[in-house]
Design a protein around this motif. Sequence first.
Motif, PDB file in Angstrom:
ATOM      1  N   UNK A 104     -17.612   5.181  -5.023  1.00  0.00           N
ATOM      2  CA  UNK A 104     -16.323   6.115  -5.120  1.00  0.00           C
ATOM      3  C   UNK A 104     -15.338   5.114  -5.269  1.00  0.00           C
ATOM      4  N   UNK A 105     -14.313   5.373  -6.061  1.00  0.00           N
ATOM      5  CA  UNK A 105     -13.130   4.471  -6.293  1.00  0.00           C
ATOM      6  C   UNK A 105     -12.087   5.204  -5.334  1.00  0.00           C
ATOM      7  N   UNK A 106     -11.296   4.635  -4.284  1.00  0.00           N
ATOM      8  CA  UNK A 106     -10.160   5.182  -3.542  1.00  0.00           C
ATOM      9  C   UNK A 106      -8.971   4.021  -3.844  1.00  0.00           C
ATOM     10  N   UNK A 107      -7.766   5.015  -4.243  1.00  0.00           N
ATOM     11  CA  UNK A 107      -6.505   4.298  -4.661  1.00  0.00           C
ATOM     12  C   UNK A 107      -5.605   4.536  -3.606  1.00  0.00           C
ATOM     13  N   UNK A 108      -4.969   3.584  -3.290  1.00  0.00           N
ATOM     14  CA  UNK A 108      -3.676   3.642  -2.429  1.00  0.00           C
ATOM     15  C   UNK A 108      -2.499   3.173  -3.156  1.00  0.00           C
ATOM     16  N   UNK A 109      -1.455   3.941  -2.940  1.00  0.00           N
ATOM     17  CA  UNK A 109      -0.138   3.726  -3.372  1.00  0.00           C
ATOM     18  C   UNK A 109      -0.015   4.029  -4.989  1.00  0.00           C
ATOM     19  N   UNK A 110       1.061   3.624  -5.587  1.00  0.00           N
ATOM     20  CA  UNK A 110       1.402   3.843  -6.852  1.00  0.00           C
ATOM     21  C   UNK A 110       2.215   2.462  -7.413  1.00  0.00           C
ATOM     22  N   UNK A 111       2.013   2.467  -8.835  1.00  0.00           N
ATOM     23  CA  UNK A 111       2.731   1.110  -9.565  1.00  0.00           C
ATOM     24  C   UNK A 111       2.328   0.011  -9.158  1.00  0.00           C
ATOM     25  N   UNK A 112       3.162  -1.063  -8.921  1.00  0.00           N
ATOM     26  CA  UNK A 112       2.701  -2.373  -8.917  1.00  0.00           C
ATOM     27  C   UNK A 112       1.996  -2.526  -7.433  1.00  0.00           C
ATOM     28  N   UNK A 113       2.315  -1.564  -6.451  1.00  0.00           N
ATOM     29  CA  UNK A 113       1.849  -1.828  -5.032  1.00  0.00           C
ATOM     30  C   UNK A 113       0.607  -1.049  -4.906  1.00  0.00           C
ATOM     31  N   UNK A 114      -0.128  -0.656  -6.095  1.00  0.00           N
ATOM     32  CA  UNK A 114      -1.172   0.213  -6.055  1.00  0.00           C
ATOM     33  C   UNK A 114      -2.437  -0.648  -5.860  1.00  0.00           C
ATOM     34  N   UNK A 115      -3.312  -0.281  -4.959  1.00  0.00           N
ATOM     35  CA  UNK A 115      -4.462  -1.230  -4.603  1.00  0.00           C
ATOM     36  C   UNK A 115      -5.995  -0.155  -4.790  1.00  0.00           C
ATOM     37  N   UNK A 163      -8.120  -1.091   6.686  1.00  0.00           N
ATOM     38  CA  UNK A 163      -8.273  -1.572   5.403  1.00  0.00           C
ATOM     39  C   UNK A 163      -7.348  -0.991   4.198  1.00  0.00           C
ATOM     40  N   UNK A 164      -7.039   0.222   4.249  1.00  0.00           N
ATOM     41  CA  UNK A 164      -6.082   0.887   3.476  1.00  0.00           C
ATOM     42  C   UNK A 164      -4.684   0.640   3.783  1.00  0.00           C
ATOM     43  N   UNK A 165      -4.434   0.817   4.871  1.00  0.00           N
ATOM     44  CA  UNK A 165      -2.976   0.897   5.469  1.00  0.00           C
ATOM     45  C   UNK A 165      -2.482  -0.280   6.466  1.00  0.00           C
ATOM     46  N   UNK A 166      -3.196  -1.187   6.713  1.00  0.00           N
ATOM     47  CA  UNK A 166      -3.076  -2.238   7.479  1.00  0.00           C
ATOM     48  C   UNK A 166      -2.565  -1.863   8.651  1.00  0.00           C
ATOM     49  N   UNK A 167      -1.863  -2.252   9.895  1.00  0.00           N
ATOM     50  CA  UNK A 167      -1.300  -1.848  10.790  1.00  0.00           C
ATOM     51  C   UNK A 167      -0.329  -0.665  10.870  1.00  0.00           C
ATOM     52  N   UNK A 168      -0.124  -0.177   9.800  1.00  0.00           N
ATOM     53  CA  UNK A 168       0.760   1.048   9.775  1.00  0.00           C
ATOM     54  C   UNK A 168      -0.204   2.254  10.141  1.00  0.00           C
TER      55      UNK A 168
END
Length: 804
Positions: A104-115, A163-168
């Motif tokens: 499965x593909x999981x995408x975080x964020x939008x635009x240039x910051x998308x991972x 992994x997705x959001x770091x320490x946030x």
Amino acid sequence: MIKNYLITSFRNLRRNWNFTVINITGLTLGLACCLLIFFTVRYELSFDRQHKEVERVFRIVQHNKADGDKGYNAGMPLPALAAIKSDYPEVKDLIACTYAMRETLVTIGEGASRKKFSEPFYSVSFIAPEYFKLFTYTWLKGSPATSLKNPGTVVLSETQAKKYFGDADPMGKTIRVSNHRDFLVTGLIKDPLPTTSFPFNTMLSFSSLKDYGSFTNWDDWVSTYGGGQMYIRLPESLSKERMEQNLAIMSKKYRAPKDAAELELVLQPVDDIHFDNRTPNYAGRTISKGMIWAMVLIGVFILVTACVNFINLATAQALRRAREVGVRKVLGSTRGQLLRQYFSETGILTIVSVVFALILAQIALPSVAEILNIQSKGIVFVADPIILVFLLVLAIVTTVLSGAYPALVVSGYQPILALKGKMRTTGSGQSNLRRGLIVLQFTISQVVLLGTLIAYSQMKFFRTMDLGFEKDAIVSMHIPGQGPGQLETLYAKLKSEPGIKDMSFSAFTPMSRSNWQTGFKFENDAEMLDFEVVMRPADTAYVKTYGLQLIAGRMYLPADTMREFVINEAFVKKLGFKKPEEVIGKRMAIGGSGVKLPIVGVVKNFNTYSLHREIIPCVLTTDRGNYRTLGIKLAAGSSPALIEKVEKAWTASFPDFLFKYSFLDETLNSFYEKEEKLFDLFKILSAIAIFIGCLGLYGVVAFMAESRTKEMGIRKAIGATAFNIFSLFSVDFVKLVLVALIIASPIAWYFMNEWQQDFTYKVNISWWLYVAAGIFAIVIALITVSFQSIKAALVNPVKALRSE
């Protein structure tokens, strides 16, 4: 008194340093193996034990009674969930469906910051809140009752959130799954333990499944998906047997009579999932309890082999220590004091060996963990009290096993005979004991060696067997979605590449872990037949790309939906036809469809499952909506740069997804990863068992050579050659190895024959394997004996005759 025992023991051990080194080496290896096996067995037996009252939690499994042990299916038809909740309200809040996704593909964020993150099989799953009433998790944020109650919500594991959001703080943030839908993070849990059959780290709300649009049919009681499983917790007032009777009643109520008669629903204890090879689990890892106890037995065998070394060498040295015993007894030593003296020597050797074994096991742990697929990061043996208690018990047992007999023998010498030097070690019971122990050592070694050779033959058979299709030089990749014309655009970009021979879009490769099984209606039958077929939806290039052989009729015509069928030989035979041509033109309907379509061709049998299962009826047909795989056949001599061109074309067609590919032959080899790892383990254990046995053999021969120095001198003085003396030492030991082979052969055959029962296709255990094992053992024994026998043969006879 204790100080005297220790001083004397150290003095004796130092004086016979060569035998001390042999004993310590053997015991260290034996104890290290036992320690690692204990750790492994403890790890395997702890699977799924972390859940509270797990003994009352079960997985509902379908069993096709016609297929016996091969007919178990962990997947459940989705309508069963609502039916059970409706018909048996006492369990409606205690049943949950887990619908785990493939890669499965999981995408975080939008635009240039998308991972983008590609999550492996079954790590992402749709989960209902009831799931947390069955299984125990530690919640860091959110609530098990409400976090997955609403559609579009997700609970993450601690590592996944990092992994997705770091320490946030992940709470309130969103993730996009397969570029299809956003999910709001509403909960955070501690990572599942490594010893779990449910490695979910991204849990999506089950109420989102219909809207998400997965390939599900909420009204189909026939088709199943292996990732869609059901679990139930039984209240104390409801027994397992009673609930299985309820499931049988429900099955008769909602299913066709034939299906209800053939497919029984059984409850499989959750804490037994890890040990049941009949059904897969989300972790993709099972091990039979028989294999666990076999590992325990091997550990015991290796330890016994090491202890045998000590006994052999101690009894061989009995003559040298006879005068010491006589002097001690004359000076007033009791037998009890002598026993304590010899046990103290054994204890010192064992303690030293335990320390070395602990160090060796800790060093070897990462490599062993990799072979056995065990998560060992951060594990320190000395910090584990259970390991330390086990080592203490092991040290005591080893001391008793190794020291008891030699201590009793030596302490029982008559002082007068001992002082006169009339104790003998050859031609006596002690000599026969040594021979028996050598036979025991080599029996154990050859059982493991034969197991290794048989496992090697089985693995070679897997690699070379004709599967009915081509697997070499084929690259497969996942197709994440299909917008209008996307497949055609990708095909057009790739077909002009000179290194690409053929390519095909399909749901699965010919042999796959993912499989779609369904029922069907044949010709004028109003009900489905009593067996299922495995589906292989694919375009018309499938047969050519994978090298399937069409043996009757023709290939179906291009279409986007099911229009025509091509079936395999197994299907023809199951339908009762003698010739493939007889089935051409017959009609059938797949699954819940009422439309009967023609069979236009028959292909030669090919394996759709791993070689653990036989070939079953298979149907090929067009069904564009289910094409999720692109297979590319590479031309001979294709450049590695071709993959880069494929990636460029694929990325242009699916810019929102990650490109991943695999070679088909490597994927198929991974089907037998468990067997490959077992083979690796056999190789290591057989090498250790043989090495320990050779250590003991070397020590016994060394003592014999030393005690027969004068005899060798006389023989050389009257004309014996070096070869004569080598033969004198070797013949007896070759006989012992042959006796060991005779004993080991039926034992190895029995255990390996039991292991092979897990395979439908298995290699015959040939006679030459036993011959090869015997020759190998004899060669190793001769090499071991030769060091000391040749040394004895080359000694100057004058010096030999002067020795006392």
